[in-house]
Scaffold this active site. Structure first.
Site, PDB file in Angstrom:
ATOM      1  CG  LEU A 199      -1.853   1.186   1.396  1.00  8.68           C
ATOM      2  CD1 LEU A 199      -2.872   1.250   0.265  1.00  8.68           C
ATOM      3  CD2 LEU A 199      -2.604   1.116   2.751  1.00  8.68           C
ATOM      4  CB  SER A 202      -0.418   9.384   7.021  1.00  9.60           C
ATOM      5  OG  SER A 202       0.597   9.123   7.964  1.00  9.60           O
ATOM      6  CB  ILE A 225       6.523  -3.921   0.869  1.00  4.64           C
ATOM      7  CG1 ILE A 225       6.040  -2.656   0.125  1.00  4.64           C
ATOM      8  CG2 ILE A 225       5.484  -5.039   0.805  1.00  4.64           C
ATOM      9  CD1 ILE A 225       4.867  -1.926   0.786  1.00  4.64           C
ATOM     10  CB  THR A 226       6.167  -6.252   6.338  1.00  2.00           C
ATOM     11  OG1 THR A 226       6.313  -5.018   7.028  1.00  2.00           O
ATOM     12  CG2 THR A 226       6.519  -7.412   7.259  1.00  2.00           C
ATOM     13  NE  ARG A 268      23.732  -4.941  38.620  1.00  2.00           N
ATOM     14  CZ  ARG A 268      25.012  -5.028  38.334  1.00  2.00           C
ATOM     15  NH1 ARG A 268      25.593  -6.203  38.190  1.00  2.00           N
ATOM     16  NH2 ARG A 268      25.736  -3.927  38.148  1.00  2.00           N
ATOM     17  CD  GLU A 311      -0.849  -3.448  10.181  1.00  2.00           C
ATOM     18  OE1 GLU A 311      -2.036  -3.514  10.493  1.00  2.00           O
ATOM     19  OE2 GLU A 311      -0.149  -4.448   9.954  1.00  2.00           O
ATOM     20  CB  THR A 347       1.412   7.492  12.663  1.00  2.00           C
ATOM     21  OG1 THR A 347       0.390   8.462  12.384  1.00  2.00           O
ATOM     22  CG2 THR A 347       2.320   7.343  11.437  1.00  2.00           C
TER      23      THR A 347
HETATM   24  P1  FAD Z   1       4.000  10.175   6.929  1.00  2.00           P
HETATM   25  O1  FAD Z   1       2.638   9.814   6.486  1.00  2.00           O
HETATM   26  O2  FAD Z   1       4.814  11.056   6.038  1.00  2.00           O
HETATM   27  O3  FAD Z   1       3.908  10.823   8.370  1.00  2.00           O
HETATM   28  C1  FAD Z   1       4.970  11.604   8.949  1.00  2.00           C
HETATM   29  C2  FAD Z   1       4.435  12.228  10.242  1.00  2.00           C
HETATM   30  O4  FAD Z   1       3.322  13.092   9.959  1.00  2.00           O
HETATM   31  C3  FAD Z   1       3.903  11.170  11.233  1.00  2.00           C
HETATM   32  O5  FAD Z   1       4.202  11.567  12.540  1.00  2.00           O
HETATM   33  C4  FAD Z   1       2.404  11.211  11.019  1.00  2.00           C
HETATM   34  O6  FAD Z   1       1.668  10.799  12.165  1.00  2.00           O
HETATM   35  C5  FAD Z   1       2.195  12.710  10.732  1.00  2.00           C
HETATM   36  N1  FAD Z   1       0.966  12.956   9.979  1.00  2.00           N
HETATM   37  C6  FAD Z   1       0.693  12.634   8.683  1.00  2.00           C
HETATM   38  N2  FAD Z   1      -0.542  13.025   8.358  1.00  2.00           N
HETATM   39  C7  FAD Z   1      -1.090  13.589   9.470  1.00  2.00           C
HETATM   40  C8  FAD Z   1      -2.343  14.186   9.780  1.00  2.00           C
HETATM   41  N3  FAD Z   1      -3.337  14.246   8.879  1.00  2.00           N
HETATM   42  N4  FAD Z   1      -2.540  14.660  11.035  1.00  2.00           N
HETATM   43  C9  FAD Z   1      -1.551  14.574  11.978  1.00  2.00           C
HETATM   44  N5  FAD Z   1      -0.333  14.026  11.740  1.00  2.00           N
HETATM   45  C10 FAD Z   1      -0.120  13.542  10.501  1.00  2.00           C
HETATM   46  N6  FAD Z   1       3.341  -0.215   4.456  1.00  2.00           N
HETATM   47  C11 FAD Z   1       2.689  -1.130   3.674  1.00  2.00           C
HETATM   48  O7  FAD Z   1       1.906  -0.766   2.806  1.00  2.00           O
HETATM   49  N7  FAD Z   1       2.921  -2.453   3.838  1.00  2.00           N
HETATM   50  C12 FAD Z   1       3.797  -2.942   4.764  1.00  2.00           C
HETATM   51  O8  FAD Z   1       3.962  -4.161   4.882  1.00  2.00           O
HETATM   52  C13 FAD Z   1       4.503  -2.000   5.593  1.00  2.00           C
HETATM   53  N8  FAD Z   1       5.440  -2.430   6.479  1.00  2.00           N
HETATM   54  C14 FAD Z   1       6.233  -1.502   7.128  1.00  2.00           C
HETATM   55  C15 FAD Z   1       7.326  -1.931   7.869  1.00  2.00           C
HETATM   56  C16 FAD Z   1       8.176  -0.997   8.460  1.00  2.00           C
HETATM   57  C17 FAD Z   1       9.374  -1.488   9.238  1.00  2.00           C
HETATM   58  C18 FAD Z   1       7.913   0.384   8.333  1.00  2.00           C
HETATM   59  C19 FAD Z   1       8.817   1.415   8.959  1.00  2.00           C
HETATM   60  C20 FAD Z   1       6.824   0.813   7.613  1.00  2.00           C
HETATM   61  C21 FAD Z   1       5.979  -0.111   6.986  1.00  2.00           C
HETATM   62  N9  FAD Z   1       4.923   0.302   6.164  1.00  2.00           N
HETATM   63  C22 FAD Z   1       4.242  -0.619   5.391  1.00  2.00           C
HETATM   64  C23 FAD Z   1       4.676   1.722   5.962  1.00  2.00           C
HETATM   65  C24 FAD Z   1       3.951   2.385   7.115  1.00  2.00           C
HETATM   66  O9  FAD Z   1       2.605   1.955   7.152  1.00  2.00           O
HETATM   67  C25 FAD Z   1       4.099   3.910   6.930  1.00  2.00           C
HETATM   68  O10 FAD Z   1       5.444   4.212   7.239  1.00  2.00           O
HETATM   69  C26 FAD Z   1       3.134   4.692   7.805  1.00  2.00           C
HETATM   70  O11 FAD Z   1       1.827   4.559   7.320  1.00  2.00           O
HETATM   71  C27 FAD Z   1       3.484   6.175   7.875  1.00  2.00           C
HETATM   72  O12 FAD Z   1       3.694   6.703   6.600  1.00  2.00           O
HETATM   73  P2  FAD Z   1       5.018   7.575   6.305  1.00  2.00           P
HETATM   74  O13 FAD Z   1       6.166   6.804   6.800  1.00  2.00           O
HETATM   75  O14 FAD Z   1       4.988   7.991   4.884  1.00  2.00           O
HETATM   76  O15 FAD Z   1       4.872   8.862   7.249  1.00  2.00           O
END
Ligand code: FAD
Length: 383
Positions: free
Chosen positions: A125, A132, A157-158, A268, A363, A365
């Protein structure tokens, strides 16, 4: 809600605890250091029935209710979150979504292999530009006769480098936002699909996380999962149950932190006495214990709602939010109990903290969970 486990559920929990003690816990540190879980664990997870929990037996599943699924997930999370993630994604996000949305043909093609561990699934996804805001993803699937041609990229992608099948989300029409998205089941060896491992993660280091690049990947039109334009609903239905699974994994981390902190505090000695005798150490331990119970009860509540056929999405967000933040707190408190020894990986608590940290990110934040809960309470979407 009955908080007693049935005999069957208790037997599943014991089976999972024994499996983890034998097949997972002894290797978790080595896999973490090597940045690679032994792929042989997948077949073992399949053989013991954990990759088919809650999937109907006629499709190769092992049946079981969602509380049993939580119990297994918790035990796996207690042993190694990287292994827990294999199950949460291949079963929780992929197989269960295929079972819910798939045609008879898709179910017969994918479910027996996913449940046995012959095949691993991954959930595509997130993209480099949309995390997000997944509903605005940019990967495109363009109809060409009896096929779709897919171009785009997926990030984080896990199971990505291991998977045989990708549940992939792509835009099939020009409607902006979630309505233009459709879901596809894409074989991972399809020509034009390249996978690159993501290295250097803070935690879940043993897990096969990948970036996927799709260049002219051709799939038959029959690879679409669910109706055209309903892909975002497919994704969200998978993630709602997936959040319960993440929460259960977090309970496992928190329980492991509690067990380790109690054990170490008893062993400990400082100032001529066991550190367990100091009130400030007991405060750290009791804070962990309260978090463990609260996170577990919120998580079991989701399972209970699902098993009784009731709405569970908001409860799943609450459980995921609380349990993931609690897992970080618990692992951090346990590390404090260990003092300097908590900071080296001969002891388990540093890994627990690193593994817990991502649970507040993926899944959805913690901020996104709060928006989901806030929307349910106020009726106003703050996205
Ligand atoms: P962003 O969306 O850029 O967010 C950055 C910050 O902004 C966060 O603090 C967020 O909370 C905040 N933010 C964003 N929008 C808003 C809002 N509207 N209001 C307030 N705060 C906001 N994805 C898959 O599809 N499949 C997987 O199998 C999968 N596995 C993963 C495994 C790992 C180890 C990791 C690190 C990620 C994985 N992900 C996967 C992706 C994960 O779901 C995303 O990293 C997550 O959804 C956040 O997206 P982003 O990293 O782009 O952060």
């Amino acid at each position: 809600m009955n908080l007693e486990l049935s005999e069957e559920q208790e037997a599943v929990r014991r089976l999972a605890a024994d499996f983890v003690a034998r097949e997972v816990a002894p290797y978790a540190t080595a896999w973490d250091r090597a940045e690679e879980v032994d792929r042989g664990i997948v077949k073992k997870l399949g053989d013991v029935g954990f990759l088919g929990l809650t999937v109907p037996e006629e499709y190769g599943g092992s049946g079981g209710d969602h509380l049993a699924y939580c119990l297994v997930t918790e035990e796996l999370g207690r042993g190694d979150s990287s292994v827990r993630g294999i199950v949460s994604v291949s079963l929780g996000l992929v197989a269960k979504t295929v079972a819910a949305w798939g045609s008879e043909e898709q179910k017969r093609e994918w479910l027996p292999r996913l449940c046995s561990g012959e095949a691993v699934g991954c959930f595509g996804l997130t993209e480099p530009g949309t995390g997000s805001d997944a509903g605005n993803l940019a990967t495109r699937a363009v109809r060409d006769g009896d096929a779709y041609v897919i171009d785009g990229a997926k990030m984080f992608i896990t199971n990505g480098t291991w998977a045989e099948g990708v549940l992939l989300f792509a835009r099939t029409n020009d409607t902006p936002g979630p309505k233009g998205v459709s879901a596809f089941l894409v074989p991972a060896d399809a020509p034009g699909l390249t996978r690159r491992p993501v290295h250097g993660k803070l935690g879940l280091r043993g897990q096969a996380t990948a970036e996927l690049v799709l260049e002219g990947v051709r799939v038959p039109a029959s690879a679409m999962l669910g109706p055209e334009g309903k892909g975002f609903s497919v994704a969200m239905s998978g993630l709602a149950k997936g959040r319960m699974s993440v929460a259960a994994g977090c309970v496992g981390i928190a329980q492991a932190a509690l067990d380790a902190a109690v054990r170490y505090a008893g062993e400990r000695e400082q100032f001529g006495k066991s550190i367990a005798s100091y009130q400030l150490v007991q405060e750290l331990i009791s804070d962990i214990a309260v978090d463990v119970d609260a996170a577990r009860l919120l998580t079991w509540r989701v399972a209970d709602l699902i098993d009784r056929g009731q709405d569970f999405a908001t409860a799943a967000s609450k459980a995921k939010l609380y349990a993931s933040e609690a897992a970080v707190r618990c692992a951090n408190n346990a590390l404090q109990v260990f003092g300097g020894y908590g900071y080296i990986d001969e002891y388990p608590v540093g890994k627990l903290l690193r593994d817990a940290r991502v649970m507040t990110l993926y899944e959805g934040t913690s901020q996104i969970q709060k928006l989901i809960i806030g929307r349910a309470l106020t009726g106003v979407s703050a996205f």
